[in-house]
Design a protein around this motif. Structure first.
Motif, PDB file in Angstrom:
ATOM      1  N   ASN A 155       3.995  -6.216  -8.864  1.00  0.00           N
ATOM      2  CA  ASN A 155       4.074  -5.431 -10.053  1.00  0.00           C
ATOM      3  C   ASN A 155       3.949  -3.969 -10.050  1.00  0.00           C
ATOM      4  N   ARG A 156       4.022  -3.172 -10.831  1.00  0.00           N
ATOM      5  CA  ARG A 156       3.784  -1.597 -10.716  1.00  0.00           C
ATOM      6  C   ARG A 156       2.367  -1.285 -10.143  1.00  0.00           C
ATOM      7  N   GLU A 157       1.556  -2.197 -10.629  1.00  0.00           N
ATOM      8  CA  GLU A 157       0.042  -1.952 -10.205  1.00  0.00           C
ATOM      9  C   GLU A 157      -0.283  -2.283  -8.540  1.00  0.00           C
ATOM     10  N   ASP A 158       0.634  -3.457  -8.322  1.00  0.00           N
ATOM     11  CA  ASP A 158       0.441  -3.811  -6.826  1.00  0.00           C
ATOM     12  C   ASP A 158       0.915  -2.675  -5.785  1.00  0.00           C
ATOM     13  N   ILE A 159       2.293  -2.272  -6.413  1.00  0.00           N
ATOM     14  CA  ILE A 159       2.801  -1.193  -5.645  1.00  0.00           C
ATOM     15  C   ILE A 159       2.068   0.022  -5.480  1.00  0.00           C
ATOM     16  N   TRP A 160       1.656   0.459  -6.446  1.00  0.00           N
ATOM     17  CA  TRP A 160       0.905   1.698  -6.592  1.00  0.00           C
ATOM     18  C   TRP A 160      -0.168   1.491  -5.790  1.00  0.00           C
ATOM     19  N   ALA A 161      -0.974   0.391  -5.678  1.00  0.00           N
ATOM     20  CA  ALA A 161      -2.226   0.364  -4.978  1.00  0.00           C
ATOM     21  C   ALA A 161      -1.798   0.192  -3.413  1.00  0.00           C
ATOM     22  N   ALA A 162      -0.709  -0.564  -2.984  1.00  0.00           N
ATOM     23  CA  ALA A 162      -0.353  -0.330  -1.771  1.00  0.00           C
ATOM     24  C   ALA A 162       0.085   1.186  -1.116  1.00  0.00           C
ATOM     25  N   ALA A 163       0.665   1.908  -2.078  1.00  0.00           N
ATOM     26  CA  ALA A 163       1.030   3.147  -1.491  1.00  0.00           C
ATOM     27  C   ALA A 163      -0.018   4.159  -1.511  1.00  0.00           C
ATOM     28  N   VAL A 164      -1.125   4.070  -2.485  1.00  0.00           N
ATOM     29  CA  VAL A 164      -2.551   4.590  -2.071  1.00  0.00           C
ATOM     30  C   VAL A 164      -3.026   4.121  -0.853  1.00  0.00           C
ATOM     31  N   VAL A 176      -2.783  11.404  -3.151  1.00  0.00           N
ATOM     32  CA  VAL A 176      -2.046  12.639  -3.320  1.00  0.00           C
ATOM     33  C   VAL A 176      -0.593  12.419  -2.985  1.00  0.00           C
ATOM     34  N   GLN A 177      -0.478  11.794  -1.616  1.00  0.00           N
ATOM     35  CA  GLN A 177       0.757  11.632  -1.074  1.00  0.00           C
ATOM     36  C   GLN A 177       1.524  10.581  -1.850  1.00  0.00           C
ATOM     37  N   ALA A 178       0.824   9.618  -2.222  1.00  0.00           N
ATOM     38  CA  ALA A 178       1.415   8.512  -2.791  1.00  0.00           C
ATOM     39  C   ALA A 178       1.964   9.013  -4.204  1.00  0.00           C
ATOM     40  N   ARG A 179       1.523   9.925  -5.028  1.00  0.00           N
ATOM     41  CA  ARG A 179       1.876  10.331  -6.339  1.00  0.00           C
ATOM     42  C   ARG A 179       3.140  11.221  -5.959  1.00  0.00           C
ATOM     43  N   ARG A 180       3.139  12.029  -4.808  1.00  0.00           N
ATOM     44  CA  ARG A 180       4.512  12.553  -4.513  1.00  0.00           C
ATOM     45  C   ARG A 180       5.573  11.724  -4.215  1.00  0.00           C
ATOM     46  N   TRP A 181       5.145  10.670  -3.326  1.00  0.00           N
ATOM     47  CA  TRP A 181       6.262   9.743  -3.001  1.00  0.00           C
ATOM     48  C   TRP A 181       6.827   9.213  -4.192  1.00  0.00           C
ATOM     49  N   TYR A 240       8.265  -2.222  -2.790  1.00  0.00           N
ATOM     50  CA  TYR A 240       7.289  -2.679  -2.106  1.00  0.00           C
ATOM     51  C   TYR A 240       7.548  -2.748  -0.473  1.00  0.00           C
ATOM     52  N   ASP A 241       8.810  -3.118  -0.181  1.00  0.00           N
ATOM     53  CA  ASP A 241       9.362  -3.028   1.111  1.00  0.00           C
ATOM     54  C   ASP A 241       9.292  -1.546   1.886  1.00  0.00           C
ATOM     55  N   LEU A 242       9.783  -0.577   0.948  1.00  0.00           N
ATOM     56  CA  LEU A 242       9.649   0.750   1.313  1.00  0.00           C
ATOM     57  C   LEU A 242       8.158   1.410   1.478  1.00  0.00           C
ATOM     58  N   VAL A 243       7.104   0.845   0.836  1.00  0.00           N
ATOM     59  CA  VAL A 243       5.814   1.193   1.210  1.00  0.00           C
ATOM     60  C   VAL A 243       5.694   0.804   2.581  1.00  0.00           C
ATOM     61  N   ALA A 244       5.954  -0.554   2.889  1.00  0.00           N
ATOM     62  CA  ALA A 244       5.752  -1.035   4.160  1.00  0.00           C
ATOM     63  C   ALA A 244       6.522  -0.350   5.273  1.00  0.00           C
ATOM     64  N   LEU A 245       7.643   0.161   5.005  1.00  0.00           N
ATOM     65  CA  LEU A 245       8.320   1.108   5.898  1.00  0.00           C
ATOM     66  C   LEU A 245       7.731   2.404   6.098  1.00  0.00           C
ATOM     67  N   GLU A 246       7.018   2.966   5.283  1.00  0.00           N
ATOM     68  CA  GLU A 246       6.303   4.233   5.316  1.00  0.00           C
ATOM     69  C   GLU A 246       5.191   4.073   6.252  1.00  0.00           C
ATOM     70  N   ARG A 247       4.679   2.668   6.054  1.00  0.00           N
ATOM     71  CA  ARG A 247       3.229   2.487   6.787  1.00  0.00           C
ATOM     72  C   ARG A 247       3.804   2.318   8.327  1.00  0.00           C
ATOM     73  N   ALA A 248       4.996   1.850   8.378  1.00  0.00           N
ATOM     74  CA  ALA A 248       5.410   1.606   9.972  1.00  0.00           C
ATOM     75  C   ALA A 248       5.703   3.029  10.660  1.00  0.00           C
ATOM     76  N   ASN A 249       6.421   3.988  10.031  1.00  0.00           N
ATOM     77  CA  ASN A 249       6.805   5.133  10.074  1.00  0.00           C
ATOM     78  C   ASN A 249       5.507   6.060  10.317  1.00  0.00           C
ATOM     79  N   GLY A 250       4.280   5.724   9.854  1.00  0.00           N
ATOM     80  CA  GLY A 250       3.294   6.425  10.253  1.00  0.00           C
ATOM     81  C   GLY A 250       3.299   7.905   9.205  1.00  0.00           C
TER      82      GLY A 250
END
Length: 68
Positions: free
Chosen positions: A13-22, A28-33, A58-68
């Motif tokens: 859900n929205r909260e899960d995605i937000w928590a993963a992005a943070v 700060v970067q998650a708010r921009r992203w 959610y998969d895009l968040v994982a991609l951001e992690r992989a791209n560092g």
């Protein structure tokens, strides 16, 4: 008899995605992203696409992690 051998997985859900992005980017970067258009979302922001396809975001968040 119930469905044996099938695992039921709820979409994030929205909260899960937000928590993963943070966790991956910091607040700060998650708010921009989350508000910025993304090429993998046909030029839409994750915020606009979260309701229609939360797993894709959610998969895009994982991609951001992989791209560092």
């Amino acid at each position: 008899m119930g469905e044996v051998g099938r695992e039921i997985i709820d979409a994030p859900n929205r909260e899960d995605i937000w928590a993963a992005a943070v966790q991956v980017m910091g607040e700060v970067q998650a708010r921009r992203w989350i508000k910025t258009a993304h090429s993998k979302l046909d030029g839409k922001s994750p915020t606009r696409c979260i309701e229609e396809d939360p797993m894709r975001i959610y998969d895009l968040v994982a991609l951001e992690r992989a791209n560092g």
